[in-house]
Each structure stands twice: as structure tokens, then as C-alpha cells.
Design a protein around this motif. Sequence first.
Motif, PDB file in Angstrom:
ATOM      1  N   ARG A  96      -4.838 -14.914  -4.173  1.00 24.69           N
ATOM      2  CA  ARG A  96      -3.560 -14.428  -4.685  1.00 24.69           C
ATOM      3  C   ARG A  96      -3.367 -14.828  -6.138  1.00 24.69           C
ATOM      4  O   ARG A  96      -2.866 -14.049  -6.960  1.00 24.69           O
ATOM      5  CB  ARG A  96      -2.418 -14.966  -3.816  1.00 24.69           C
ATOM      6  CG  ARG A  96      -2.310 -14.251  -2.476  1.00 24.69           C
ATOM      7  CD  ARG A  96      -1.246 -14.828  -1.586  1.00 24.69           C
ATOM      8  NE  ARG A  96      -1.111 -14.024  -0.363  1.00 24.69           N
ATOM      9  CZ  ARG A  96      -0.466 -14.417   0.719  1.00 24.69           C
ATOM     10  NH1 ARG A  96       0.104 -15.611   0.754  1.00 24.69           N
ATOM     11  NH2 ARG A  96      -0.387 -13.636   1.776  1.00 24.69           N
ATOM     12  N   THR A 221      -0.588  -4.087  -5.720  1.00 22.66           N
ATOM     13  CA  THR A 221      -0.731  -3.276  -4.509  1.00 22.66           C
ATOM     14  C   THR A 221      -2.173  -3.328  -4.013  1.00 22.66           C
ATOM     15  O   THR A 221      -2.416  -3.298  -2.797  1.00 22.66           O
ATOM     16  CB  THR A 221      -0.306  -1.819  -4.776  1.00 22.66           C
ATOM     17  OG1 THR A 221       1.039  -1.804  -5.234  1.00 22.66           O
ATOM     18  CG2 THR A 221      -0.397  -0.983  -3.497  1.00 22.66           C
ATOM     19  N   ASP A 224      -2.347  -6.330  -1.934  1.00 20.19           N
ATOM     20  CA  ASP A 224      -1.733  -6.080  -0.625  1.00 20.19           C
ATOM     21  C   ASP A 224      -2.651  -5.264   0.279  1.00 20.19           C
ATOM     22  O   ASP A 224      -2.766  -5.519   1.479  1.00 20.19           O
ATOM     23  CB  ASP A 224      -0.405  -5.340  -0.798  1.00 20.19           C
ATOM     24  CG  ASP A 224       0.716  -6.260  -1.264  1.00 20.19           C
ATOM     25  OD1 ASP A 224       0.553  -7.485  -1.153  1.00 20.19           O
ATOM     26  OD2 ASP A 224       1.745  -5.739  -1.736  1.00 20.19           O
ATOM     27  N   GLN A 228      -4.186  -6.332   3.846  1.00 14.52           N
ATOM     28  CA  GLN A 228      -3.968  -5.529   5.053  1.00 14.52           C
ATOM     29  C   GLN A 228      -5.312  -5.225   5.721  1.00 14.52           C
ATOM     30  O   GLN A 228      -5.460  -5.348   6.937  1.00 14.52           O
ATOM     31  CB  GLN A 228      -3.250  -4.231   4.717  1.00 14.52           C
ATOM     32  CG  GLN A 228      -2.930  -3.404   5.970  1.00 14.52           C
ATOM     33  CD  GLN A 228      -2.653  -1.950   5.662  1.00 14.52           C
ATOM     34  OE1 GLN A 228      -3.160  -1.418   4.677  1.00 14.52           O
ATOM     35  NE2 GLN A 228      -1.880  -1.310   6.503  1.00 14.52           N
ATOM     36  N   LYS A 233      -2.176  -9.751   6.583  1.00 15.38           N
ATOM     37  CA  LYS A 233      -0.745  -9.473   6.628  1.00 15.38           C
ATOM     38  C   LYS A 233      -0.522  -8.172   7.377  1.00 15.38           C
ATOM     39  O   LYS A 233      -1.473  -7.429   7.639  1.00 15.38           O
ATOM     40  CB  LYS A 233      -0.149  -9.414   5.223  1.00 15.38           C
ATOM     41  CG  LYS A 233      -0.636  -8.259   4.386  1.00 15.38           C
ATOM     42  CD  LYS A 233      -0.262  -8.405   2.919  1.00 15.38           C
ATOM     43  CE  LYS A 233       1.221  -8.553   2.714  1.00 15.38           C
ATOM     44  NZ  LYS A 233       1.579  -8.659   1.290  1.00 15.38           N
ATOM     45  N   ILE A 236       1.512  -2.181   5.245  1.00 15.25           N
ATOM     46  CA  ILE A 236       2.346  -1.988   4.066  1.00 15.25           C
ATOM     47  C   ILE A 236       3.156  -0.714   4.252  1.00 15.25           C
ATOM     48  O   ILE A 236       2.655   0.277   4.766  1.00 15.25           O
ATOM     49  CB  ILE A 236       1.463  -1.869   2.816  1.00 15.25           C
ATOM     50  CG1 ILE A 236       0.568  -3.099   2.709  1.00 15.25           C
ATOM     51  CG2 ILE A 236       2.285  -1.679   1.570  1.00 15.25           C
ATOM     52  CD1 ILE A 236      -0.540  -2.946   1.697  1.00 15.25           C
TER      53      ILE A 236
END
Length: 239
Positions: A96, A221, A224, A228, A233, A236
Motif C-alpha cells: 500500500r 484504483t 484496489d 480484490q 478485500k 469494489i
Amino acid sequence: MRLQSSIPVASDTEEGSGTPRKLTRSEEVRARLADDIVDGRLAPGMALDETAIANSYGVSRTPIREAIRDLAAMGLVKTRPHRSAIVTRPSQETLRQMFDVMAELEALCAGLAAVNMGPAERRELEEIHAGLAALLKANDPSEYHLLNERFHAAIYAGSRNAYLVEVTLATRQRLSPFRRAQFLSAGRLAKSYAEHDAILVAILQGNRELASSSMRKHILTVEDSYEQYAGLKGPIAGF
């Protein structure tokens, strides 16, 4: 040890330009091994048998050693004196942080490109974007990834800042296997294309602030989408 690359990488871009070049053998091996690590085919803690990998890939041990050295610099393997290297991976928090830095670097590139790109460079970026549209329609993530690299490289070059290009490319290389994996996430090609469209429009308008903010949003994005895909996580919104 069963190895394969989820998204083949057949070319790269020259530093500071959007021109494709052929990868060296060690770069091809590095990309394949990186994909196998990111996709979990090579699990953390697994020893990398150079002979077995060389036989599997049909290459000598020299490009394997070079690839492992590069992967160690990327944080994907750990080398050990007189023993086989072992697979490792950056922590979720480290990834991250890396994506946060990447987002700011690319945002700076896009903002500078909006004010520094010449007419020919802008036309080239439009042509690359049109090519991405065709690959989106064909639903071809492998080729989309390759042309996506050219899209971003053209923006780096358009910043007209050689040092920024150097730092951005170095960071991008460390994140490249995680960025490639995003295109296996459901619906990602269409979302990527829409994000590129916003970036392109801002650059063509010469809107530095909008180009920067659109690129920053795009890279976050990407993070993200990788999370995913990797199951880190939930889904989205919009997928």
C-alpha cells in the motif's frame, strides 16, 4: 514445481519513450517468476531450485540467476549464501505504501505532460488509447497490459523530466507484477479504459490539475483491483 505466467510479457518500453522493445531472456524469466509468486504458484518460503526452473523454462541457469537477483531487489525473493533463494512477498502494508508513492509519481508525470507534451506526442497518446479500445472490445488482457505499458510510458516521456521518469520507472518495475495481476480482476479492462480516457482528456485540454488528480485516482484504483484479485478485500463498487 509447476510454473507458468498468468499474463505473458513479450515486450517492454524504452526508458522515457513509448516505443516497445524486446525483453532480454532474464527479463522474461523475471516476469514469469514474478507472476508465479504474485499468483501463489510459488508460495512464500518455497526454495527456488535454479536447475528445475531452468529446465521448466528451457533456458540456462544464467538468466535464472539474473532474474532471482532482480526479484530480490523487488522484494519477491530472499537470497541466502550457498543456499537456494526463497520466495517472499512484500507485506500488504508495504504494498500500500508503494502504491501511494506510485500514485504521486504518476500524478506528477501526468500533470507535467498536460503542459509539456507537444502535438505529435498528444496524437501518439490518442492512438495508443484507440488501440486500447480495440483490445477492450476483444477482451484481451495480455495485449491490453502491453499497450497499457506504452500508454503510461508515453505520459512519463511527455513530462519532459528525465529524473522523474527514472524514479517513476524504477518504482513501476517493483510494482509491475502486482499491476499486471489487476487485469485478471472481473471488469477491470473496462474500468481501466474509462480511467485512461479521463486522463487523456485532461492532458489534451492542458489541464495540469485534472490530469494529476485523474492519474492519482487511477493508480489507487489499480491497487484496489489487485487487492480484490488477491482476495485481500471485498468487491469494489462498479465491478
